[in-house]
Write a protein that holds these residues in place. Structure first.
Motif, PDB file in Angstrom:
ATOM      1  N   LYS A  86       0.836  -1.214   0.000  1.00  0.00           N
ATOM      2  CA  LYS A  86       0.000   0.000   0.000  1.00  0.00           C
ATOM      3  C   LYS A  86       0.867   1.258   0.000  1.00  0.00           C
ATOM      4  O   LYS A  86       0.572   2.240  -0.687  1.00  0.00           O
ATOM      5  N   VAL A  87       1.922   1.213   0.792  1.00  0.00           N
ATOM      6  CA  VAL A  87       2.824   2.372   0.867  1.00  0.00           C
ATOM      7  C   VAL A  87       3.470   2.627  -0.498  1.00  0.00           C
ATOM      8  O   VAL A  87       3.583   3.777  -0.948  1.00  0.00           O
ATOM      9  N   LEU A  88       3.857   1.544  -1.178  1.00  0.00           N
ATOM     10  CA  LEU A  88       4.476   1.708  -2.501  1.00  0.00           C
ATOM     11  C   LEU A  88       3.454   2.251  -3.503  1.00  0.00           C
ATOM     12  O   LEU A  88       3.782   3.090  -4.347  1.00  0.00           O
ATOM     13  N   ILE A  89       2.225   1.765  -3.392  1.00  0.00           N
ATOM     14  CA  ILE A  89       1.162   2.272  -4.285  1.00  0.00           C
ATOM     15  C   ILE A  89       0.904   3.755  -3.993  1.00  0.00           C
ATOM     16  O   ILE A  89       0.812   4.569  -4.919  1.00  0.00           O
ATOM     17  N   ASP A  90       0.829   4.100  -2.709  1.00  0.00           N
ATOM     18  CA  ASP A  90       0.582   5.508  -2.335  1.00  0.00           C
ATOM     19  C   ASP A  90       1.642   6.422  -2.945  1.00  0.00           C
ATOM     20  O   ASP A  90       1.347   7.508  -3.434  1.00  0.00           O
ATOM     21  N   ARG A  91       2.874   5.958  -2.885  1.00  0.00           N
ATOM     22  CA  ARG A  91       3.982   6.746  -3.426  1.00  0.00           C
ATOM     23  C   ARG A  91       3.790   6.951  -4.929  1.00  0.00           C
ATOM     24  O   ARG A  91       4.000   8.045  -5.450  1.00  0.00           O
ATOM     25  N   ALA A  92       3.373   5.874  -5.597  1.00  0.00           N
ATOM     26  CA  ALA A  92       3.156   5.976  -7.038  1.00  0.00           C
ATOM     27  C   ALA A  92       1.934   6.863  -7.335  1.00  0.00           C
ATOM     28  O   ALA A  92       1.942   7.617  -8.307  1.00  0.00           O
ATOM     29  N   VAL A  93       0.904   6.774  -6.487  1.00  0.00           N
ATOM     30  CA  VAL A  93      -0.297   7.612  -6.674  1.00  0.00           C
ATOM     31  C   VAL A  93       0.091   9.092  -6.623  1.00  0.00           C
ATOM     32  O   VAL A  93      -0.319   9.890  -7.472  1.00  0.00           O
ATOM     33  N   VAL A  94       0.902   9.439  -5.660  1.00  0.00           N
ATOM     34  CA  VAL A  94       1.360  10.826  -5.525  1.00  0.00           C
ATOM     35  C   VAL A  94       2.134  11.256  -6.771  1.00  0.00           C
ATOM     36  O   VAL A  94       1.961  12.360  -7.285  1.00  0.00           O
ATOM     37  N   LEU A  97      -0.628  10.797 -10.052  1.00  0.00           N
ATOM     38  CA  LEU A  97      -1.867  11.587 -10.047  1.00  0.00           C
ATOM     39  C   LEU A  97      -1.717  12.947  -9.362  1.00  0.00           C
ATOM     40  O   LEU A  97      -2.606  13.785  -9.450  1.00  0.00           O
ATOM     41  N   GLY A  98      -0.624  13.117  -8.642  1.00  0.00           N
ATOM     42  CA  GLY A  98      -0.404  14.429  -8.005  1.00  0.00           C
ATOM     43  C   GLY A  98      -0.330  14.339  -6.486  1.00  0.00           C
ATOM     44  O   GLY A  98      -0.935  13.466  -5.877  1.00  0.00           O
ATOM     45  N   VAL A  99       0.426  15.277  -5.920  1.00  0.00           N
ATOM     46  CA  VAL A  99       0.661  15.287  -4.473  1.00  0.00           C
ATOM     47  C   VAL A  99      -0.639  15.471  -3.698  1.00  0.00           C
ATOM     48  O   VAL A  99      -0.805  14.962  -2.587  1.00  0.00           O
ATOM     49  N   ASP A 100      -1.596  16.180  -4.313  1.00  0.00           N
ATOM     50  CA  ASP A 100      -2.849  16.465  -3.602  1.00  0.00           C
ATOM     51  C   ASP A 100      -3.724  15.226  -3.389  1.00  0.00           C
ATOM     52  O   ASP A 100      -4.717  15.281  -2.681  1.00  0.00           O
ATOM     53  N   ARG A 101      -3.368  14.096  -3.989  1.00  0.00           N
ATOM     54  CA  ARG A 101      -4.159  12.872  -3.804  1.00  0.00           C
ATOM     55  C   ARG A 101      -3.904  12.224  -2.445  1.00  0.00           C
ATOM     56  O   ARG A 101      -4.580  11.294  -2.037  1.00  0.00           O
ATOM     57  N   MET A 102      -2.889  12.666  -1.775  1.00  0.00           N
ATOM     58  CA  MET A 102      -2.532  12.076  -0.476  1.00  0.00           C
ATOM     59  C   MET A 102      -2.346  13.232   0.513  1.00  0.00           C
ATOM     60  O   MET A 102      -1.688  14.214   0.193  1.00  0.00           O
ATOM     61  N   SER A 103      -2.936  13.095   1.688  1.00  0.00           N
ATOM     62  CA  SER A 103      -2.758  14.167   2.671  1.00  0.00           C
ATOM     63  C   SER A 103      -1.778  13.712   3.749  1.00  0.00           C
ATOM     64  O   SER A 103      -1.731  12.534   4.095  1.00  0.00           O
TER      65      SER A 103
END
Lengths: 303, 84
Positions: A86-94, A97-103
């Motif tokens: 999940k952490v690796l996916i979150d990093r890729a999401v940021v 898709l952009g930094v604003d996708r993760m708070s």
């Protein structure tokens, strides 16, 4: 003891570059939800059919949950692998898709403002927990250059979030395998009042600069280089531990501010009380977030 | 006391070297690794020591690479910086 023997861990990825790319495509198509959905099955496959994955999880889990065996251990191994995924996916999401996708939330801004105003720089002593990359994005308010001590090996196919869109690197990388372990660059950064981020839970270089400290019931080796640099430069050491709070949220905990006196000498014994503070903070963290500690090597190995 | 000698004495004293005396350090022996046996963390201390005693700053890796080869090279670096 060679450097390679002392350093038990590797930054090489478990999955291939192709497998990582599949996840990147999934993120583009369906965001984190689709990627997470597939991850549940992929993590299960790895835990069931890759003994090496169970072995790598086992070093930590056998210390964190010493009584666990059989199915219980398998379940923990799955949870740990899932959280890492999940952490690796979150990093890729940021990155995609952009930094604003993760708070990322951080409550102790004033403490950091005060420390940075001292003008001696700050050493952020972190660990392989949560996602340090997402967490660092919560510190942009400081507007101070960040220097990250990091080593990447061939075979490490995970992309840093900014590499997905060829963005400018948000921090300067100092390679601890470089000339004199990058220490001159580290000192230089602190002299300019900048931020230096180091990981305190993995070994670099030789065993001479390590301390044996009780961690999760048994002595493990920790490098004391951050404390030595703090003693020399006068910079405060801030123990920062990021943790995942939900599918799109991270928190950043300022666990300790450690002041290391100047002129402590050459041997590790002088730095023991300060490193012990760091290890206690790390141990507290694993009690609260048992499946967000991502050190998949034998920290407790005796040399 | 010449600069080389002064440097050796300062290094032994300020780096708390216990198993060597200043007069056992050779002028052209490597400071790091083989030779005097200093390591990367000693380099951090050495940068501060040189600044404190000689008011000469070793700013980055490139300067360190030149200065930290031996006592001779460190002495030359300090002399050069003092003149400039």
């Amino acid at each position: 003891m060679t450097k390679k023997e002392a350093r038990q861990w590797t930054s090489r990825s478990i999955g291939s570059a192709f497998q990582h790319k599949i996840f990147y495509v999934l993120i583009r198509i369906g965001g984190w939800r689709l990627a997470y959905l597939v991850l549940y099955f992929v993590a299960l496959y790895y835990v069931l059919f890759r003994p090496s994955v169970r072995k790598r999880c086992g070093y930590y889990l056998s210390h964190r949950f010493p009584g666990q065996v059989g199915l219980q251990r398998l379940k923990s191994c799955y949870q740990l692998s899932l959280e890492l995924g999940k952490v690796l996916i979150d990093r890729a999401v940021v990155g995609i898709l952009g930094v604003d996708r993760m708070s990322a939330s951080f409550d102790d801004k004033k403490i950091l403002y005060d420390l940075i105003s001292e003008g001696k720089g700050i050493i952020f002593l972190m660990a392989h927990v949560g996602s340090w990359q997402v967490a660092l994005s919560a510190l942009h308010f400081l507007k101070t250059p960040v220097n990250m001590v990091i080593h990447r090996e061939e075979g490490d196919v995970d992309r840093h979030y900014f590499e997905h869109r060829s963005l400018e690197w948000p921090y300067r990388i100092i390679d601890p395998e470089g000339f004199l372990g990058g220490t001159l660059e580290m000192t230089d950064a602190l002299k300019k009042g900048e931020i230096l981020c180091m990981m305190g839970d993995r070994l670099f270089g030789n065993l001479k600069n390590t301390l044996s400290i009780r961690f999760l019931g048994e002595d493990a080796l920790f490098p004391f280089s951050a404390m030595k640099i703090a003693s020399t430069s006068g910079a405060p050491v801030v123990v920062l531990l990021p943790f995942k709070t939900g599918p799109t949220g991270y928190g950043l905990r300022l666990a300790r501010v450690i002041r290391v006196p100047e002129g402590l000498g050459r041997t590790g014994d002088h730095f023991l009380p300060y490193m012990e503070e760091y290890v206690r903070a790390l141990e507290d963290f694993t009690m609260e977030y048992p499946f967000q500690f991502f050190n998949f090597y034998d920290m407790w190995k005796r040399f | 006391m010449n600069l080389n000698e002064e440097l050796k004495k300062i290094i032994v004293k300020d780096l708390f070297l216990e198993d060597i005396t200043w007069d056992q350090i050779e002028d052209d022996a490597p400071l790091f690794g083989e030779g005097l046996g200093l390591d990367s963390l000693d380099a951090v201390e050495l940068v501060v020591i040189i600044q404190k005693h000689f008011n000469v700053e070793i700013k980055d890796m490139d300067e360190g690479r030149v200065a930290f080869q031996s006592i001779n090279s460190l002495a030359s670096f300090i002399k050069e910086r003092r003149q400039s």
